[in-house]
Design an enzyme around this catalytic site. Sequence first.
Site, PDB file in Angstrom:
ATOM      1  N   ASP A 117     -11.035  -1.199   0.820  1.00 55.63           N
ATOM      2  CA  ASP A 117      -9.688  -1.776   0.752  1.00 55.63           C
ATOM      3  C   ASP A 117      -9.763  -3.199   1.283  1.00 55.63           C
ATOM      4  O   ASP A 117     -10.021  -3.417   2.476  1.00 55.63           O
ATOM      5  CB  ASP A 117      -8.732  -0.919   1.587  1.00 55.63           C
ATOM      6  CG  ASP A 117      -7.267  -1.184   1.254  1.00 55.63           C
ATOM      7  OD1 ASP A 117      -6.980  -2.169   0.563  1.00 55.63           O
ATOM      8  OD2 ASP A 117      -6.409  -0.398   1.714  1.00 55.63           O
ATOM      9  N   ASP A 128      -3.464  -7.186  -2.093  1.00 62.47           N
ATOM     10  CA  ASP A 128      -3.906  -5.934  -1.480  1.00 62.47           C
ATOM     11  C   ASP A 128      -4.427  -5.055  -2.612  1.00 62.47           C
ATOM     12  O   ASP A 128      -3.665  -4.621  -3.467  1.00 62.47           O
ATOM     13  CB  ASP A 128      -2.705  -5.283  -0.775  1.00 62.47           C
ATOM     14  CG  ASP A 128      -3.069  -4.016  -0.026  1.00 62.47           C
ATOM     15  OD1 ASP A 128      -4.251  -3.638  -0.033  1.00 62.47           O
ATOM     16  OD2 ASP A 128      -2.164  -3.407   0.569  1.00 62.47           O
ATOM     17  N   HIS A 197       3.636  -0.086  -1.406  1.00 64.35           N
ATOM     18  CA  HIS A 197       4.604  -0.814  -0.581  1.00 64.35           C
ATOM     19  C   HIS A 197       4.881  -2.197  -1.137  1.00 64.35           C
ATOM     20  O   HIS A 197       4.074  -2.775  -1.867  1.00 64.35           O
ATOM     21  CB  HIS A 197       4.062  -0.957   0.848  1.00 64.35           C
ATOM     22  CG  HIS A 197       2.639  -1.457   0.894  1.00 64.35           C
ATOM     23  ND1 HIS A 197       2.326  -2.793   0.957  1.00 64.35           N
ATOM     24  CD2 HIS A 197       1.458  -0.792   0.855  1.00 64.35           C
ATOM     25  CE1 HIS A 197       1.007  -2.932   0.968  1.00 64.35           C
ATOM     26  NE2 HIS A 197       0.446  -1.734   0.901  1.00 64.35           N
ATOM     27  N   HIS A 205       3.394  -4.848   4.837  1.00 65.75           N
ATOM     28  CA  HIS A 205       4.335  -3.769   4.522  1.00 65.75           C
ATOM     29  C   HIS A 205       5.742  -4.309   4.729  1.00 65.75           C
ATOM     30  O   HIS A 205       6.197  -4.470   5.856  1.00 65.75           O
ATOM     31  CB  HIS A 205       4.089  -2.547   5.408  1.00 65.75           C
ATOM     32  CG  HIS A 205       2.816  -1.830   5.078  1.00 65.75           C
ATOM     33  ND1 HIS A 205       2.774  -0.724   4.258  1.00 65.75           N
ATOM     34  CD2 HIS A 205       1.534  -2.056   5.444  1.00 65.75           C
ATOM     35  CE1 HIS A 205       1.525  -0.308   4.141  1.00 65.75           C
ATOM     36  NE2 HIS A 205       0.756  -1.102   4.850  1.00 65.75           N
ATOM     37  N   GLU A 230      -0.553   1.728  -4.812  1.00 68.15           N
ATOM     38  CA  GLU A 230      -1.777   2.396  -4.386  1.00 68.15           C
ATOM     39  C   GLU A 230      -1.553   3.900  -4.365  1.00 68.15           C
ATOM     40  O   GLU A 230      -0.494   4.385  -3.976  1.00 68.15           O
ATOM     41  CB  GLU A 230      -2.248   1.908  -3.010  1.00 68.15           C
ATOM     42  CG  GLU A 230      -1.315   2.140  -1.862  1.00 68.15           C
ATOM     43  CD  GLU A 230      -1.876   1.604  -0.548  1.00 68.15           C
ATOM     44  OE1 GLU A 230      -3.091   1.760  -0.300  1.00 68.15           O
ATOM     45  OE2 GLU A 230      -1.099   1.027   0.235  1.00 68.15           O
ATOM     46  N   GLU A 325      -5.979   0.779  -5.951  1.00 66.27           N
ATOM     47  CA  GLU A 325      -4.773  -0.001  -5.642  1.00 66.27           C
ATOM     48  C   GLU A 325      -4.789  -1.331  -6.371  1.00 66.27           C
ATOM     49  O   GLU A 325      -5.839  -1.958  -6.533  1.00 66.27           O
ATOM     50  CB  GLU A 325      -4.718  -0.243  -4.132  1.00 66.27           C
ATOM     51  CG  GLU A 325      -3.563  -1.091  -3.645  1.00 66.27           C
ATOM     52  CD  GLU A 325      -3.571  -1.253  -2.133  1.00 66.27           C
ATOM     53  OE1 GLU A 325      -2.494  -1.521  -1.568  1.00 66.27           O
ATOM     54  OE2 GLU A 325      -4.651  -1.117  -1.521  1.00 66.27           O
TER      55      GLU A 325
END
Length: 344
Positions: A117, A128, A197, A205, A230, A325
């Site tokens: 990640d 992200d 998110h 977030h 994700e 993701e």
Amino acid sequence: MISAYRNFSASNLKRITNEEKRYLDRMHYEYYNDLRHAAEVHRQVRQYAQKTIKPGMTMIDICELIENGTRTLIEEKGLEAGIGFPTGCSLNHCAAHYTPNAGDKTVLQYDDVCKIDIGTHVNGRIVDCAFTLTFNPVYDKLKEAVKDATNTGVREAGIDVRLGDIGAAIQEVMESYEVEINGKTYQVKPIRNLNGHSILPYQIHAGKSVPIVKGGDQTMMEEGECFAIETFGSTGKGYVHEDGECSHYGKRHDVGHVPLRVAKAKSLLNTINKNFGTLPFCRRYLDRIGETKYALALKNLVDSGIVESYPPLVDIKGSYTAQFEHTLILRPTCKEVVSRGDDY
């Protein structure tokens, strides 16, 4: 890469042809380009990582390979450009929030399922994006299930789409897969307490959660919002809890002035503000910039509510978890999946 909306309804076609929407799009040109810059660095770093990471490497070596590549390609410059959050390399039943602390001797094994990640940012615009790395083909179906689920979430996302509807679509796809490991068959379960998110500048977030199971959330995605879609799949219970030594931390974006009595805590907070702001960080990053003997000061900042700790999140031991993701932006005229690449 730009992905069209789910269908060319009259309302969506109107967005594309509406001059006002195109004008609004042009107003955010620099914002989009910051995201695209961060995404291009992400693509190059992760593709190099996929070719280079092999069993026998330590987790620290893996993370440093990724992080040093990111710092170089993005031309790291304080809070203007750099790493978006600590490199996650969670193994097997650990689904998220593991990165090695100094002294961690963990070595990647042939039979491991490793979630990579990675976060990059330019001017706080965070990309992200994650993938799952395996070497034993027995896990291929698990990865296929989660990748398909993430692509479903990306496809279903759009302006005025209800978050609960996305979760239902993701769950349906993921649970349609089975995987056989060591002679036992498992239905792939979405990890119901992990979510995608929304993302804001310097805030990974940002308040809206994108579920990966069906539920009653009627909140809608809105024009101009940025989301990380994700999904996590598991051969275990499909539910994670905190366990293990903490490595991930982040200063809370909504914290006001909190009086601190411990001098070392005040000093450490100044270091965090200067180097990370509200971007997440890990202990290795503090070590790298010369901080020493900070454990009690860091605990004091966590206990004071200034800094949030994010311990590893694990399913039951013996289970395997996978993650994919992508980051997308809901532009006025289209949906742009900025992190999409040839690899996934």
